[in-house]
Scaffold this motif. Structure first.
Motif, mmCIF file in Angstrom:
data_model
loop_
_atom_site.group_PDB
_atom_site.id
_atom_site.type_symbol
_atom_site.label_atom_id
_atom_site.label_comp_id
_atom_site.label_asym_id
_atom_site.label_seq_id
_atom_site.Cartn_x
_atom_site.Cartn_y
_atom_site.Cartn_z
ATOM 1 N N THR A 75 39.637 24.263 -12.650
ATOM 2 C CA THR A 75 39.667 22.823 -12.387
ATOM 3 C C THR A 75 38.261 22.286 -12.148
ATOM 4 O O THR A 75 37.855 21.265 -12.717
ATOM 5 N N TYR A 76 37.496 22.990 -11.307
ATOM 6 C CA TYR A 76 36.121 22.565 -11.036
ATOM 7 C C TYR A 76 35.260 22.688 -12.293
ATOM 8 O O TYR A 76 34.456 21.793 -12.601
ATOM 9 N N THR A 80 33.237 19.754 -14.241
ATOM 10 C CA THR A 80 31.767 19.814 -14.141
ATOM 11 C C THR A 80 31.093 20.071 -15.483
ATOM 12 O O THR A 80 30.105 19.402 -15.833
ATOM 13 N N GLY A 376 33.325 24.629 1.183
ATOM 14 C CA GLY A 376 32.543 24.265 0.001
ATOM 15 C C GLY A 376 31.069 24.625 0.079
ATOM 16 O O GLY A 376 30.229 23.985 -0.560
ATOM 17 N N GLY A 388 31.991 28.011 -3.784
ATOM 18 C CA GLY A 388 33.439 28.134 -3.776
ATOM 19 C C GLY A 388 33.962 29.515 -3.434
ATOM 20 O O GLY A 388 33.382 30.274 -2.654
#
Length: 412
Positions: A75-76, A80, A376, A388
């Protein structure tokens, strides 16, 4: 033609469809949540399972499909760097498994237990589930990417019904039904959504029956590799537990034959191939182990049949269109339970292995992993950053190696 052979083949194909049915709900959720293509995920699950069988010499009755452990990282990464760069990191994670299998072959499994003990793996798994909690709650409230797509009141009804159905099947289901709580929850929520008239059938109608999955090649991205590869530590260790579980069901020691180095190698190559063509990383499914235990059918050829069925379904375009039409709150309701279960598995790692949390070393490792992972924390490395779940896992490994064994924490 030998009628008995044909009958046996048909029976195995039917059993393969059952296995795919058990794995289907969890299999397609990962691509739906991360922006990958569900038809590609079906294809890579089938190809990955066949690769695993070749590497393990057709000895282990296991089906490989989408890994939940990588959802936060995917997802990140997609947000990104985009999908191609994220796939580069996922493919590198597959190569990490390959390297790990070589280490196991040379030094034995003891070195892996030393580097990645339960005190490290347990809290890392917890982070995977807890970091996804906001995503599940947001979806249950009818939000998609920060945008309210379904009114809150309607969304809560759909999410509640989906969650309740999943809970009931998970808790009280018997036989085959108990193996598909996710699928049941989505099905009931979808039916209610259809009754309320909030499903858009346009794409389902327009999509062709036969369609080539949207295969995507990776693009080199060192930042994605540094971010994603450390995440592979937790599912790599869980792999051993899955192999032990299927061995206890069939009464065979797969750690010895074909050897855990081979099962890890099969998992690694399958993950690399899956990620190289646009699919999520592969992992072994406990639901399938439950199905094997229920049916007492231990022939790996059943998994071959399931893999072939998955590949065939991947080319049915309307399946992907139908999956994309599932309302966000329905998925959110199911995710609340599913992501909570992932976090609980991390706690279970600590409990099952009798990790003493009164020992100073252990409580320090757990505390720092949880805060850095959920909070984070990141470390800039030139133009890249290590962050992460992966950073938390690396910190846990280093702390475990550096801190000496200590006594119990003394009360004030």
């Amino acid at each position: 033609m030998d009628i008995e052979r044909v009958t046996t083949g048909i029976k195995r194909m039917f059993q393969g469809v059952q296995i795919l049915f058990v794995a289907f709900g969890a299999l397609v959720i990962v691509p739906l949540l991360t922006g990958l293509d569900p038809n590609v995920a079906l294809f890579t699950a089938g190809i990955g399972t066949l690769i695993f069988q070749v590497v393990t010499r057709m000895k282990v009755p296991i089906f490989l499909a989408s890994s939940f452990a990588f959802i936060p990282a995917i997802t990140y990464g997609v947000a990104t760097w985009g999908i191609p760069s994220t796939l580069c990191g996922l493919a590198a994670a597959g190569l990490f498994y390959v390297v790990l299998s070589a280490v196991i072959r040379v030094f034995g499994i003891g070195v892996v237990n030393r580097l990645f003990p339960p005190i490290v793996v347990g809290p890392v798994i917890c982070i995977i589930g807890l970091s996804l909690a906001p995503v599940a709650v947001g979806m249950a409230l009818g939000m998609d990417g920060g945008v309210q797509v379904v009114p809150v009141e309607t969304a809560l009804i759909l999410a509640g019904v989906s969650l309740l159905t999943t809970l009931v099947i998970f808790t009280f289901g018997k036989g085959w039904l108990k193996l598909i709580p996710i699928l049941c929850g989505i099905a009931v929520g979808y039916a209610l959504s259809a009754t309320l008239g909030i499903i858009n059938y346009t794409k389902i109608v327009e999509e062709a029956w036969f369609s080539i999955p949207a295969f995507t090649l990776p693009e080199w991205n060192l930042a994605a590799i540094l971010f994603i590869v450390p995440v592979a530590i937790a599912p790599a260790i869980e792999h051993f537990g899955d192999i032990l579980a299927i061995g206890s069901v069939t009464g065979k020691n797969y750690l010895e034959d074909p050897g855990v180095h081979r099962t890890m190698l099969g998992d690694g190559i399958a993950t690399f191939v899956a990620s190289f063509i646009g699919g999520p990383p592969n992992t072994t499914y406990s639901e399938v182990t439950g199905a094997v235990a229920l049916t007492r059918e231990y022939n790996p050829l059943i998994m071959t049949a399931a893999a072939v069925c998955a590949i065939i379904f991947a080319f049915i375009g309307k399946i992907g269109a139908a999956l994309h039409s599932i309302p966000v709150p329905v998925m959110g309701g199911v995710m609340i339970l599913l992501f909570g279960l992932i976090a609980s598995l991390g706690i279970n790692q600590l409990v099952r292995n009798r990790v003493d949390l009164s020992a100073q070393k252990n409580i320090v490792i757990v505390s720092i992993i949880l805060v850095t992972g959920i909070g984070g924390l990141f470390i800039p490395i030139g133009d890249f950053k290590l962050a992460g779940i992966g950073l938390a896992a690396i910190i846990g490994v280093l702390l475990n190696l550096a801190i000496p064994e200590t006594q119990e924490v003394k009360a004030e």
